[in-house]
Design an enzyme around this catalytic site. Structure first.
Site, PDB file in Angstrom:
ATOM      1  N   ARG A  15      35.337  42.249  48.941  1.00  0.00           N
ATOM      2  CA  ARG A  15      33.959  41.780  48.058  1.00  0.00           C
ATOM      3  C   ARG A  15      34.093  40.126  48.118  1.00  0.00           C
ATOM      4  O   ARG A  15      34.682  39.511  48.705  1.00  0.00           O
ATOM      5  CB  ARG A  15      33.904  42.963  47.198  1.00  0.00           C
ATOM      6  CG  ARG A  15      33.554  44.046  46.763  1.00  0.00           C
ATOM      7  CD  ARG A  15      33.408  44.328  45.906  1.00  0.00           C
ATOM      8  NE  ARG A  15      35.037  44.491  45.245  1.00  0.00           N
ATOM      9  CZ  ARG A  15      35.757  44.866  44.046  1.00  0.00           C
ATOM     10  NH1 ARG A  15      35.553  45.738  43.375  1.00  0.00           N
ATOM     11  NH2 ARG A  15      36.889  45.410  43.944  1.00  0.00           N
ATOM     12  N   HIS A  96      41.360  42.874  34.101  1.00  0.00           N
ATOM     13  CA  HIS A  96      42.800  43.878  33.620  1.00  0.00           C
ATOM     14  C   HIS A  96      43.791  43.625  32.833  1.00  0.00           C
ATOM     15  O   HIS A  96      44.550  43.886  33.421  1.00  0.00           O
ATOM     16  CB  HIS A  96      42.505  44.970  34.459  1.00  0.00           C
ATOM     17  CG  HIS A  96      41.146  45.063  35.328  1.00  0.00           C
ATOM     18  ND1 HIS A  96      40.829  46.429  34.676  1.00  0.00           N
ATOM     19  CD2 HIS A  96      41.418  44.878  36.602  1.00  0.00           C
ATOM     20  CE1 HIS A  96      39.186  46.496  34.845  1.00  0.00           C
ATOM     21  NE2 HIS A  96      39.696  45.796  36.538  1.00  0.00           N
ATOM     22  N   VAL A 238      39.940  58.389  32.957  1.00  0.00           N
ATOM     23  CA  VAL A 238      39.906  57.733  31.297  1.00  0.00           C
ATOM     24  C   VAL A 238      40.058  56.442  31.088  1.00  0.00           C
ATOM     25  O   VAL A 238      40.071  55.726  32.317  1.00  0.00           O
ATOM     26  CB  VAL A 238      40.926  58.609  30.613  1.00  0.00           C
ATOM     27  CG1 VAL A 238      40.975  60.224  30.894  1.00  0.00           C
ATOM     28  CG2 VAL A 238      42.369  57.806  31.460  1.00  0.00           C
ATOM     29  N   VAL A 266      41.565  56.463  39.080  1.00  0.00           N
ATOM     30  CA  VAL A 266      41.225  55.666  39.130  1.00  0.00           C
ATOM     31  C   VAL A 266      40.442  54.851  37.794  1.00  0.00           C
ATOM     32  O   VAL A 266      40.541  53.343  38.092  1.00  0.00           O
ATOM     33  CB  VAL A 266      39.620  56.631  39.286  1.00  0.00           C
ATOM     34  CG1 VAL A 266      38.766  55.479  39.007  1.00  0.00           C
ATOM     35  CG2 VAL A 266      39.227  57.404  39.393  1.00  0.00           C
ATOM     36  N   ASP A 269      43.544  50.574  37.578  1.00  0.00           N
ATOM     37  CA  ASP A 269      43.601  48.815  37.095  1.00  0.00           C
ATOM     38  C   ASP A 269      43.867  48.586  35.977  1.00  0.00           C
ATOM     39  O   ASP A 269      44.207  47.658  34.976  1.00  0.00           O
ATOM     40  CB  ASP A 269      41.810  48.573  37.593  1.00  0.00           C
ATOM     41  CG  ASP A 269      41.648  48.375  38.986  1.00  0.00           C
ATOM     42  OD1 ASP A 269      42.386  47.634  39.778  1.00  0.00           O
ATOM     43  OD2 ASP A 269      40.358  48.344  38.902  1.00  0.00           O
ATOM     44  N   ASN A 299      42.261  48.828  44.074  1.00  0.00           N
ATOM     45  CA  ASN A 299      40.573  47.728  44.637  1.00  0.00           C
ATOM     46  C   ASN A 299      39.908  49.034  45.147  1.00  0.00           C
ATOM     47  O   ASN A 299      39.014  48.411  46.039  1.00  0.00           O
ATOM     48  CB  ASN A 299      40.293  47.125  44.828  1.00  0.00           C
ATOM     49  CG  ASN A 299      41.239  46.575  45.549  1.00  0.00           C
ATOM     50  OD1 ASN A 299      41.838  48.006  46.741  1.00  0.00           O
ATOM     51  ND2 ASN A 299      40.675  46.167  47.160  1.00  0.00           N
TER      52      ASN A 299
END
Length: 360
Positions: A15, A96, A238, A266, A269, A299
């Site tokens: 990205r 994060h 969560v 997920v 991070d 990521n």
């Protein structure tokens, strides 16, 4: 102001922090944009497209950091970038902080002004994090299905089942943006889908908005253990804004699960929501623990960079303009942006990050 867009350094992160369209807006307002050479190649945007929009292409990342008052990135600064940090410079990116104490220490020491994507909050929602959560949720179901394949150590089943064969079961812990998007993709694949959330109002809301075909459960420790026993994929979705993710699965829970089950974390991070999680990369995305396959890529949206970049920049562009126009005072007239101002002058100023101070 001079705004810098360095190329991302994280492993397999394709990205880029800005698009030519945003560069054009900034240039028309009299700002100078420096873009590192080939920063956009991961999404098939060449240097000449940024240049046509008004950017100056720089071959040296150090020059961008040195000359820019505002740095716009996608992911947090990596150790090789710490030397470039300086007092008063604004960085707008995903940080994060809770899962990266060393980085936080460096940012505080250098007195860098940090505005964090994941902390931009508007009307109780997280408008910059949301599009990446949507992408990550959709990918979570896809990756879970992929690593169920025997080649990767999975059970060797197809989530949709087959004629006369039971469909696979996907348990999703967390009913927010990640969880609902993961659920829709898993359901579309033909799987049995269970969504679990500890919030009673959230459970009621999910039951109203999710169509038939989903089982919605208010979660607690006992119910989670019951549902994971015969699960094929468990997705951890969560989120506690600004804080480390709670551990919803313990190491001991792996022993009651079937060998070859896939865990997709997920929340990695933010430190991960499974006790046995550790960050992985797209290059080496999975590992096995107690016979359970763990997918913990930090990521996830980076593997579909074109979709992710366009979705991200659509959300960040208005805030980038505000920061370029007003510097660190941009948040005075914009509450969502003010809530993202996490570190300033060597201090933690975001209330949700105060627990980090104890770790410093």
């Amino acid at each position: 102001m001079i705004i810098g867009v360095p190329k991302e350094r994280k492993v397999e992160e394709y990205r880029v922090g800005m698009l030519p369209e945003t560069v054009s807006v900034l240039a028309r307002r009299g700002h100078k944009v420096l873009v590192e050479s080939n920063a956009g190649l991961g999404i098939n945007i060449e240097n000449k497209e940024f240049a046509r929009a008004g950017a100056r292409i720089c071959r040296n990342s150090a020059d961008i950091w040195k000359k820019s008052g505002l740095i716009v990135k996608v992911k947090e600064p990596l150790p090789e970038e710490y030397e470039f940090l300086r007092a008063g410079q604004i960085i707008f990116t995903f940080f994060h902080f809770a899962s990266n104490i060393e980085m936080t220490k460096h940012l505080l020491t250098k007195k860098t002004e940090c505005f964090s994507y994941e902390l931009v909050e508007k009307n109780g929602c997280l408008p910059v994090l949301a599009p990446m959560s949507e992408v990550a949720g959709k990918l979570a179901a896809q990756e879970g299905a992929k690593y169920l394949e025997k080649e990767y150590g999975g059970k060797g089943i197809c989530l949709s089942g087959a004629k006369g064969v039971k469909k696979g079961k996907v348990v999703i812990i967390g009913g927010g943006v990640v969880g609902t998007n993961a659920a829709r993709i898993a359901h579309g694949m033909g799987a049995e889908v269970v969504i679990m959330d500890k919030s009673y109002p959230k459970v009621c809301s999910l039951k109203k908005c999710m169509k038939a075909g989903y089982r919605i459960v208010q979660s607690d420790r006992k119910k989670i253990r019951k549902e994971i026993r015969d699960a094929d994929v468990v997705i951890g979705a969560v989120l506690v804004s600004g804080a480390k993710a709670p551990k919803v699965l313990k190491k001991e829970d792996l022993k009651i699960m079937e060998a070859g089950t896939v865990l997709v974390d997920v929340a990695i991070d933010q430190g991960g929501c499974f006790e046995t999680s550790r960050p992985t990369t797209h290059e080496n995305p999975v590992y096995e623990k107690e016979g359970i396959i763990h997918y913990c890529v930090a990521n996830m949206p980076g593997i579909v960079p074109r979709t992710s970049t366009y979705a991200l920049v659509a959300a960040t562009a208005p805030y980038i303009v505000l920061l370029a126009e007003n510097g660190i005072s941009a948040g005075k007239n914009n509450k969502p942006l003010s809530r993202s101002h996490a570190l300033s002058g060597g201090k933690i100023i975001h209330k949700g990050l105060q627990e980090i101070a104890a770790c410093l």
